[in-house]
Design an enzyme around this catalytic site. Structure first.
Site, PDB file in Angstrom:
ATOM      1  N   ASP A  82       0.834  -1.197   0.000  1.00  0.00           N
ATOM      2  CA  ASP A  82       0.000   0.000   0.000  1.00  0.00           C
ATOM      3  C   ASP A  82       0.873   1.254   0.000  1.00  0.00           C
ATOM      4  OD1 ASP A  82      -2.389   1.439   0.101  1.00  0.00           O
ATOM      5  OD2 ASP A  82      -2.463   1.432   2.289  1.00  0.00           O
ATOM      6  N   HIS A  83       0.543   2.194  -0.842  1.00  0.00           N
ATOM      7  CA  HIS A  83       1.229   3.487  -0.921  1.00  0.00           C
ATOM      8  C   HIS A  83       2.744   3.352  -1.059  1.00  0.00           C
ATOM      9  CE1 HIS A  83      -2.099   6.302  -0.462  1.00  0.00           C
ATOM     10  NE2 HIS A  83      -2.626   5.434   0.372  1.00  0.00           N
ATOM     11  N   HIS A 208      -9.787   4.605  -1.374  1.00  0.00           N
ATOM     12  CA  HIS A 208      -8.905   4.851  -0.238  1.00  0.00           C
ATOM     13  C   HIS A 208      -9.678   5.624   0.819  1.00  0.00           C
ATOM     14  CE1 HIS A 208      -4.668   3.818  -1.526  1.00  0.00           C
ATOM     15  NE2 HIS A 208      -5.400   3.480  -2.570  1.00  0.00           N
ATOM     16  N   GLY A 209      -9.254   5.487   2.078  1.00  0.00           N
ATOM     17  CA  GLY A 209      -9.958   6.175   3.157  1.00  0.00           C
ATOM     18  C   GLY A 209     -11.277   5.518   3.495  1.00  0.00           C
ATOM     19  N   VAL A 231      -9.274  -0.452   4.099  1.00  0.00           N
ATOM     20  CA  VAL A 231      -9.606  -0.135   5.490  1.00  0.00           C
ATOM     21  C   VAL A 231      -8.332  -0.278   6.317  1.00  0.00           C
ATOM     22  CG1 VAL A 231     -11.136  -0.583   7.434  1.00  0.00           C
ATOM     23  CG2 VAL A 231     -11.900  -1.131   5.118  1.00  0.00           C
TER      24      VAL A 231
END
Length: 285
Positions: A82-83, A208-209, A231
């Site tokens: 992620d990211h 996202h978020g 999540v």
């Protein structure tokens, strides 16, 4: 069963109108909880880790834990970075056994975002690794990445279509009004924008978020085309608060297995709730 690419999981979810939950994990117990929840719900799932989680747990430990779990369940599990912002880390994850990676170059101008994203996609696509990228800027805090609300930028639908075409990514995370972290009020999600992007972009979309979004909003996001639902913060809060409560009620406890077991169970129940909300329960039989 081996770790699977998230590409077919997300493509099927988009085609059939449900979502696949992607849960950020920082400990072994979190990984166990997520995969047990998926197995009990007969649902596909994506375990994801940030760069700091990899630094804490160790990349090879994470991959080994997922592979061990896969020998005990019948549901497909993808492992996602992620990211990811560091090109070298992304390559290391691919070599170690990750089946999905995110290249987050959203802080750069469009052309530079395209260049950095394409460089990853050219490597990953050849190995059947899902490639996710972000367009626009999602506000809030994720790992060590901080985007002030004033700096958040919603994704342009036409730019999204152009971006996917130029980069050859397999999933897109457009900024549509959500934010990383826990919302202080109901999020101002641009549903019309989701619908416009989904009509122009053929690859699965990523939300996202996803922590704390009200049920009716989350279901609408999925119905409009969001196929991967991230999540993270809500997961961490549930996990930590359960341990704090258990230790507070049992101050003499010195057996880590007891409070970690409580946290794992609470987390598993939360993940199952999310799977029910996004409609992925019973999709694997």
């Amino acid at each position: 069963m081996n770790i699977v690419s998230s590409t077919p999981l997300l493509e099927e979810a988009r085609q059939k109108g449900y979502g696949v939950v992607a849960i950020n994990c920082d400990t072994l117990e979190m990984i166990q909880a997520v995969i047990e929840a998926a197995d009990e719900c007969e649902a596909p799932v994506i375990v994801q880790t940030t760069a700091s989680a990899i630094k804490y747990l160790g990349m090879n430990y994470i991959v080994s834990a997922i592979k061990t779990a896969m020998g005990q369940v019948k549901v497909p599990v993808a492992l996602h970075l992620d990211h990811g912002q560091d090109h070298q880390l992304i390559l290391e994850c691919i070599r170690a056994g990750y089946s999905s990676v995110m290249i987050d170059a959203s802080m750069y101008e469009f052309d530079e975002n395209v260049r950095r994203t394409k460089a990853v996609a050219q490597v990953a696509r050849a190995m059947n690794i899902n490639v996710e990228a972000e367009l626009g800027k999602v506000g809030g805090v994720e790992d060590d990445i901080v985007v002030d609300e004033a700096d958040s930028v919603l994704a342009d639908p036409d730019e999204c279509a152009k971006f996917v075409e130029l980069t050859d990514i397999t999933s897109l995370a457009p900024a549509i009004g959500t934010a990383h972290g826990i919302y202080k009020a109901e999020p101002n999600i641009d549903f019309a924008r989701i619908e416009q992007i989904a009509s122009k972009v053929k690859v699965p979309l990523v939300l996202h978020g996803g922590s704390g979004i009200p049920e009716h909003q989350l279901k609408k996001c999925v119905a409009l085309g969001m196929s991967k639902i991230n999540v993270g913060t809500e997961i961490k809060h549930t996990y930590a608060n359960t341990m704090k409560q258990y230790i507070g009620e049992n101050p003499k406890v010195d057996d880590a297995r007891k409070y970690l077991s409580e946290a794992r169970t609470a987390l598993k129940n939360l993940v199952k709730e999310k799977m029910e909300l996004v409609g992925s329960v019973g999709r694997v039989r």
